[in-house]
Scaffold this active site. Structure first.
Site, short mmCIF file in Angstrom:
data_model
loop_
_atom_site.label_atom_id
_atom_site.label_comp_id
_atom_site.label_asym_id
_atom_site.label_seq_id
_atom_site.Cartn_x
_atom_site.Cartn_y
_atom_site.Cartn_z
N ASP A 132 60.08 39.10 -25.08
CA ASP A 132 60.48 38.83 -23.69
C ASP A 132 61.87 38.21 -23.68
OD1 ASP A 132 58.44 38.49 -20.98
OD2 ASP A 132 60.45 37.59 -20.86
N ASP A 189 66.32 40.80 -24.86
CA ASP A 189 66.49 41.51 -23.60
C ASP A 189 66.33 43.00 -23.93
OD1 ASP A 189 67.63 42.93 -21.44
OD2 ASP A 189 69.00 41.28 -20.98
N VAL A 190 65.46 43.69 -23.21
CA VAL A 190 65.21 45.10 -23.54
C VAL A 190 66.43 46.00 -23.29
CG1 VAL A 190 62.69 44.98 -23.23
CG2 VAL A 190 64.14 45.61 -21.28
N TYR A 233 64.21 50.97 -7.85
CA TYR A 233 63.07 50.60 -8.69
C TYR A 233 62.12 51.79 -8.86
CZ TYR A 233 58.69 48.06 -9.86
OH TYR A 233 57.51 47.62 -10.44
N LYS A 287 61.05 53.79 -12.23
CA LYS A 287 59.65 53.87 -12.68
C LYS A 287 59.18 55.34 -12.74
CE LYS A 287 58.55 49.49 -13.23
NZ LYS A 287 58.06 48.97 -14.52
N THR A 326 50.50 38.69 -9.80
CA THR A 326 51.29 38.18 -10.91
C THR A 326 52.44 37.33 -10.34
OG1 THR A 326 52.90 39.97 -10.87
CG2 THR A 326 50.92 40.34 -12.20
N1 LIG Z 1 52.50 43.05 -10.18
C1 LIG Z 1 52.38 44.25 -9.63
O1 LIG Z 1 51.65 44.45 -8.67
C2 LIG Z 1 53.13 45.42 -10.21
C3 LIG Z 1 53.11 46.61 -9.48
C4 LIG Z 1 53.77 47.71 -9.99
C5 LIG Z 1 54.43 47.63 -11.21
N2 LIG Z 1 54.44 46.44 -11.89
C6 LIG Z 1 55.15 46.44 -13.17
O2 LIG Z 1 54.38 45.75 -14.13
C7 LIG Z 1 55.24 45.17 -15.11
C8 LIG Z 1 54.88 43.70 -15.27
O3 LIG Z 1 55.10 43.05 -14.05
P1 LIG Z 1 54.48 41.63 -13.68
O4 LIG Z 1 54.00 41.75 -12.29
O5 LIG Z 1 53.60 41.17 -14.77
O6 LIG Z 1 55.85 40.79 -13.61
P2 LIG Z 1 56.30 39.37 -14.22
O7 LIG Z 1 57.61 39.08 -13.57
O8 LIG Z 1 55.19 38.39 -14.08
O9 LIG Z 1 56.54 39.69 -15.76
C9 LIG Z 1 57.61 40.49 -16.17
C10 LIG Z 1 58.12 39.97 -17.50
O10 LIG Z 1 59.20 40.83 -17.92
C11 LIG Z 1 60.21 40.02 -18.48
N3 LIG Z 1 61.50 40.69 -18.39
C12 LIG Z 1 62.20 40.99 -17.27
N4 LIG Z 1 63.37 41.57 -17.60
C13 LIG Z 1 63.40 41.65 -18.95
C14 LIG Z 1 64.34 42.15 -19.88
N5 LIG Z 1 65.51 42.65 -19.47
N6 LIG Z 1 64.06 42.07 -21.19
C15 LIG Z 1 62.89 41.53 -21.63
N7 LIG Z 1 61.95 41.02 -20.79
C16 LIG Z 1 62.22 41.09 -19.47
C17 LIG Z 1 60.19 38.75 -17.63
O11 LIG Z 1 60.84 37.66 -18.31
C18 LIG Z 1 58.71 38.53 -17.43
O12 LIG Z 1 58.15 37.73 -18.45
C19 LIG Z 1 56.67 45.37 -14.61
O13 LIG Z 1 57.25 46.46 -15.29
C20 LIG Z 1 56.48 45.69 -13.15
O14 LIG Z 1 57.54 46.48 -12.64
C21 LIG Z 1 53.81 45.34 -11.42
#
Ligand SMILES: NC(=O)c1ccc[n+]([C@@H]2O[C@H](COP(=O)([O-])OP(=O)(O)OC[C@H]3O[C@@H](n4cnc5c(N)ncnc54)[C@H](O)[C@@H]3O)[C@@H](O)[C@H]2O)c1
Length: 254
Positions: free
Chosen positions: A40, A66-67, A158, A162, A193
């Site tokens: 992360d 960072d990815v 976004y 995706k 989340t």
């Molecule tokens: N929560 C939802 O309902 C939902 C819906 C659709 C898609 N998603 C997708 O699910 C995935 C997880 O989301 P979440 O809700 O757990 O979010 P979150 O923000 O709780 O967790 C995301 C994590 O990604 C890390 N991150 C962000 N940019 C980064 C980078 N450049 N390099 C490395 N790490 C990085 C952040 O530090 C964080 O720990 C994401 O890809 C999000 O787009 C979530």
């Protein structure tokens, strides 16, 4: 005949593992006996999750990267390889959400959303695949989004990123099937989340009760709901499933 090989301990890299869905995926994979690298941008968060996994008896490592930063990512994968072993499972949950009216999306904003969500996923898959090819076994699970399935008026950047993740996953599934590697995507929707709570606090998403009313099962999902599906797709038992998009969304029709 069940795949008893499913009990084998593998090395799993989970991007975005410091929070939300990624954190839950780390817990589920560790509970299945895998060695987990919590990758992360948030190094402190990754440390916290890795420590909690170790306290529960798992082998786990935090990797701050960072990815979008290929050199940092290369160093992180090398560190994971020397500490835990070659990567055989990759779950890409790192992601960045944004809400902008289409006409207000700047080229810089567009690039950032594509970089983190799509190019970041590409980078991680490219870093992990050589180990999987060498092992003649691998599992890739990408976390995409339901916004890519239905389109999203204020999230064109976004959703486009995706959507790219979904078709990248399908392409990897076809390219690497001969190597015993599967690739599948989970497009979440309405999962409680920190990301969702931030979007609600900023007024970009409705309150949870309103969101829940639009879901056939009548409630929002949890990170564990996604993690359970991801852990299954990462298992030996799921070896005949590849190139699929598995909706975990309470029955929402997209
Ligand atoms: N929560 C939802 O309902 C939902 C819906 C659709 C898609 N998603 C997708 O699910 C995935 C997880 O989301 P979440 O809700 O757990 O979010 P979150 O923000 O709780 O967790 C995301 C994590 O990604 C890390 N991150 C962000 N940019 C980064 C980078 N450049 N390099 C490395 N790490 C990085 C952040 O530090 C964080 O720990 C994401 O890809 C999000 O787009 C979530």
């Amino acid at each position: 005949m069940p795949h008893t090989e499913g009990r084998r301990s593998r090395v799993a890299v989970v991007t975005g593992g410091a929070s939300g869905i990624g954190e839950a995926v780390c817990r589920h994979l560790a509970a299945r006996g895998h060695r987990v690298a919590v990758l992360d941008l948030d190094g402190d968060g990754a440390d916290r999750v890795a420590k909690a996994l170790r306290a529960d008896g798992a082998e786990a490592l935090a990797a701050a990267a960072d990815v979008t930063d290929r050199p940092a990512l290369g160093a992180a994968f090398a560190e994971i390889r020397s500490a835990l072993g070659p990567t055989e499972i990759l779950v890409t949950s790192a992601g960045l959400v944004a809400f902008d009216r289409f006409e207000e999306i700047t080229p810089e904003r567009w690039d950032r959303l594509i970089d983190v969500n799509l190019t970041g996923t590409f980078n991680c898959c490219q870093m992990a695949l050589p180990d999987m090819v060498a092992a003649r076994w691998g599992r890739i699970v990408t976390i995409s989004s339901s916004s890519a399935q239905r389109g999203s008026p204020e999230m064109a950047h976004y959703a486009a990123a995706k959507g790219g993740v979904i078709v990248l996953t399908k392409s990897l599934a076809r390219a690497y099937a001969p190597h015993g590697i599967t690739a599948n995507s989970i497009p979440p929707s309405g999962i409680e989340t920190p990301m969702q709570h931030r979007s609600q606090a900023e007024g970009n998403l409705p309150a949870s009760a309103t969101m829940a009313a639009a879901i056939p099962l009548g409630h929002l999902g949890t990170p564990d709901d996604i993690a359970a599906a991801a852990a299954f797709l990462a298992s030996a038992e799921a070896g005949f499933i590849t190139g699929q998009v598995l909706g975990v969304n309470g029955g929402s029709v997209l």
